[in-house]
Design a protein around this motif. Structure first.
Motif, PDB file in Angstrom:
ATOM      1  N   THR A  71      -9.725   2.148  -1.297  1.00 32.54           N
ATOM      2  CA  THR A  71     -10.530   3.243  -0.749  1.00 32.54           C
ATOM      3  C   THR A  71      -9.789   4.575  -0.677  1.00 32.54           C
ATOM      4  O   THR A  71     -10.429   5.623  -0.546  1.00 32.54           O
ATOM      5  N   MET A  72      -8.453   4.555  -0.775  1.00 32.48           N
ATOM      6  CA  MET A  72      -7.698   5.793  -0.561  1.00 32.48           C
ATOM      7  C   MET A  72      -6.819   6.228  -1.722  1.00 32.48           C
ATOM      8  O   MET A  72      -6.581   7.420  -1.914  1.00 32.48           O
ATOM      9  N   GLN A  99      -7.724  -3.084   0.947  1.00 35.38           N
ATOM     10  CA  GLN A  99      -8.807  -2.160   1.260  1.00 35.38           C
ATOM     11  C   GLN A  99      -8.316  -0.720   1.320  1.00 35.38           C
ATOM     12  O   GLN A  99      -8.996   0.207   0.855  1.00 35.38           O
ATOM     13  N   ARG A 100      -7.144  -0.515   1.891  1.00 31.89           N
ATOM     14  CA  ARG A 100      -6.585   0.836   1.949  1.00 31.89           C
ATOM     15  C   ARG A 100      -6.325   1.379   0.551  1.00 31.89           C
ATOM     16  O   ARG A 100      -6.618   2.539   0.253  1.00 31.89           O
ATOM     17  N   ALA A 124       0.832  -1.199   0.000  1.00 32.92           N
ATOM     18  CA  ALA A 124       0.000   0.000   0.000  1.00 32.92           C
ATOM     19  C   ALA A 124       0.868   1.251   0.000  1.00 32.92           C
ATOM     20  O   ALA A 124       0.569   2.235  -0.693  1.00 32.92           O
ATOM     21  N   SER A 140      -5.914  -5.918   4.459  1.00 35.95           N
ATOM     22  CA  SER A 140      -5.912  -4.542   4.951  1.00 35.95           C
ATOM     23  C   SER A 140      -5.293  -3.607   3.918  1.00 35.95           C
ATOM     24  O   SER A 140      -5.820  -2.523   3.638  1.00 35.95           O
ATOM     25  N   ASP A 141      -4.157  -4.023   3.336  1.00 36.15           N
ATOM     26  CA  ASP A 141      -3.524  -3.214   2.294  1.00 36.15           C
ATOM     27  C   ASP A 141      -4.458  -3.037   1.103  1.00 36.15           C
ATOM     28  O   ASP A 141      -4.578  -1.944   0.544  1.00 36.15           O
ATOM     29  N   GLN A 173      -6.576  11.983   0.730  1.00 33.64           N
ATOM     30  CA  GLN A 173      -6.207  10.825   1.544  1.00 33.64           C
ATOM     31  C   GLN A 173      -4.745  10.446   1.348  1.00 33.64           C
ATOM     32  O   GLN A 173      -4.031  10.133   2.297  1.00 33.64           O
ATOM     33  N   GLN A 228      -1.021   9.702   4.014  1.00 34.91           N
ATOM     34  CA  GLN A 228      -0.544   8.342   4.226  1.00 34.91           C
ATOM     35  C   GLN A 228       0.980   8.258   4.260  1.00 34.91           C
ATOM     36  O   GLN A 228       1.682   9.054   3.627  1.00 34.91           O
TER      37      GLN A 228
END
Length: 209
Positions: free
Chosen positions: A151-152, A147-148, A110, A144-145, A158, A162
């Motif tokens: 979405t970002m 989804q990040r 990510a 998790s990566d 965003q 990060q």
């Protein structure tokens, strides 16, 4: 060069098909293309997206690496200047990262994707085009990566917040006779140094580079 008119003819036929489909369905049917990351290389390889866009044949152009690595230094600002305002410009971000052709590939994290996003959104890309970022065989390391990223990564606000990682890679698709702009590997003797230009895009806001 002998076949240079074949792809434009194909694109014109594809555009006619989208127009027929739009009339039948009652809503626009758009046409997008993935092309090599440099405008001159794309044109020389027969994929002249600049000419296609000027002719009104495409709605979205995706400058991108082919698959071997994310290209960290695509000239998105140049692409933007060459595109009509009506064409969506999407910067391609691969699932793989290689520093040079013989390097083993790594799955982009990510943080790596956010690094590319910061650079390309800052240059003027309308959006990102994530290639092979799936939820099975070609997935990022963790859910998790994933989804990040989903979405970002397309949201400049965003991305600026990060933690991101900027890596040096190369251009994996070039015409015959051209170099692929490999900056690495570098062999240094004691006391030597080399500078590498690393485009980072937006200054971070609360995050780190």
């Amino acid at each position: 060069a002998e076949g240079r008119e074949q792809l434009p003819a194909f694109m014109r036929e594809a555009r006619r098909l989208t127009e027929r489909a739009a009339a039948r369905l009652g809503h626009p049917v758009q046409l997008g293309v993935r092309v090599p990351s440099r405008p001159d290389s794309a044109a020389e390889l027969g994929m002249d997206a600049v000419a296609w866009a000027a002719e009104g044949l495409v709605d979205m152009v995706v400058p991108t690496a082919f698959w071997a690595t994310t290209d960290y230094a695509m000239p998105i600002r140049l692409w933007q200047r060459l595109m009509p305002e009506s064409v969506t410009l999407a910067a391609g971000v691969e699932i793989l990262t290689r520093a040079y052709p013989a390097a083993p590939p790594v799955i982009s994290t990510a943080e790596m994707v956010f690094g590319s996003a910061a650079n390309y959104l800052w240059q003027g890309a309308d959006r990102l085009y994530l290639f092979n970022h799936m939820d099975s065989e070609t997935a990022v390391a963790t859910e998790s990566d994933r989804q990040r990223i989903l979405t970002m990564a397309g949201d400049a606000c965003q991305v600026r917040k990060q933690v991101r990682r900027h890596v040096v890679t190369y251009t994996d698709t070039v015409p015959d006779g051209r170099e692929n702009a490999c900056a690495l590997p570098i062999e240094l003797q004691s006391g030597q140094f080399r500078e590498l230009r690393i485009p980072v895009g937006f200054a971070p806001e609360g995050g780190t580079v």
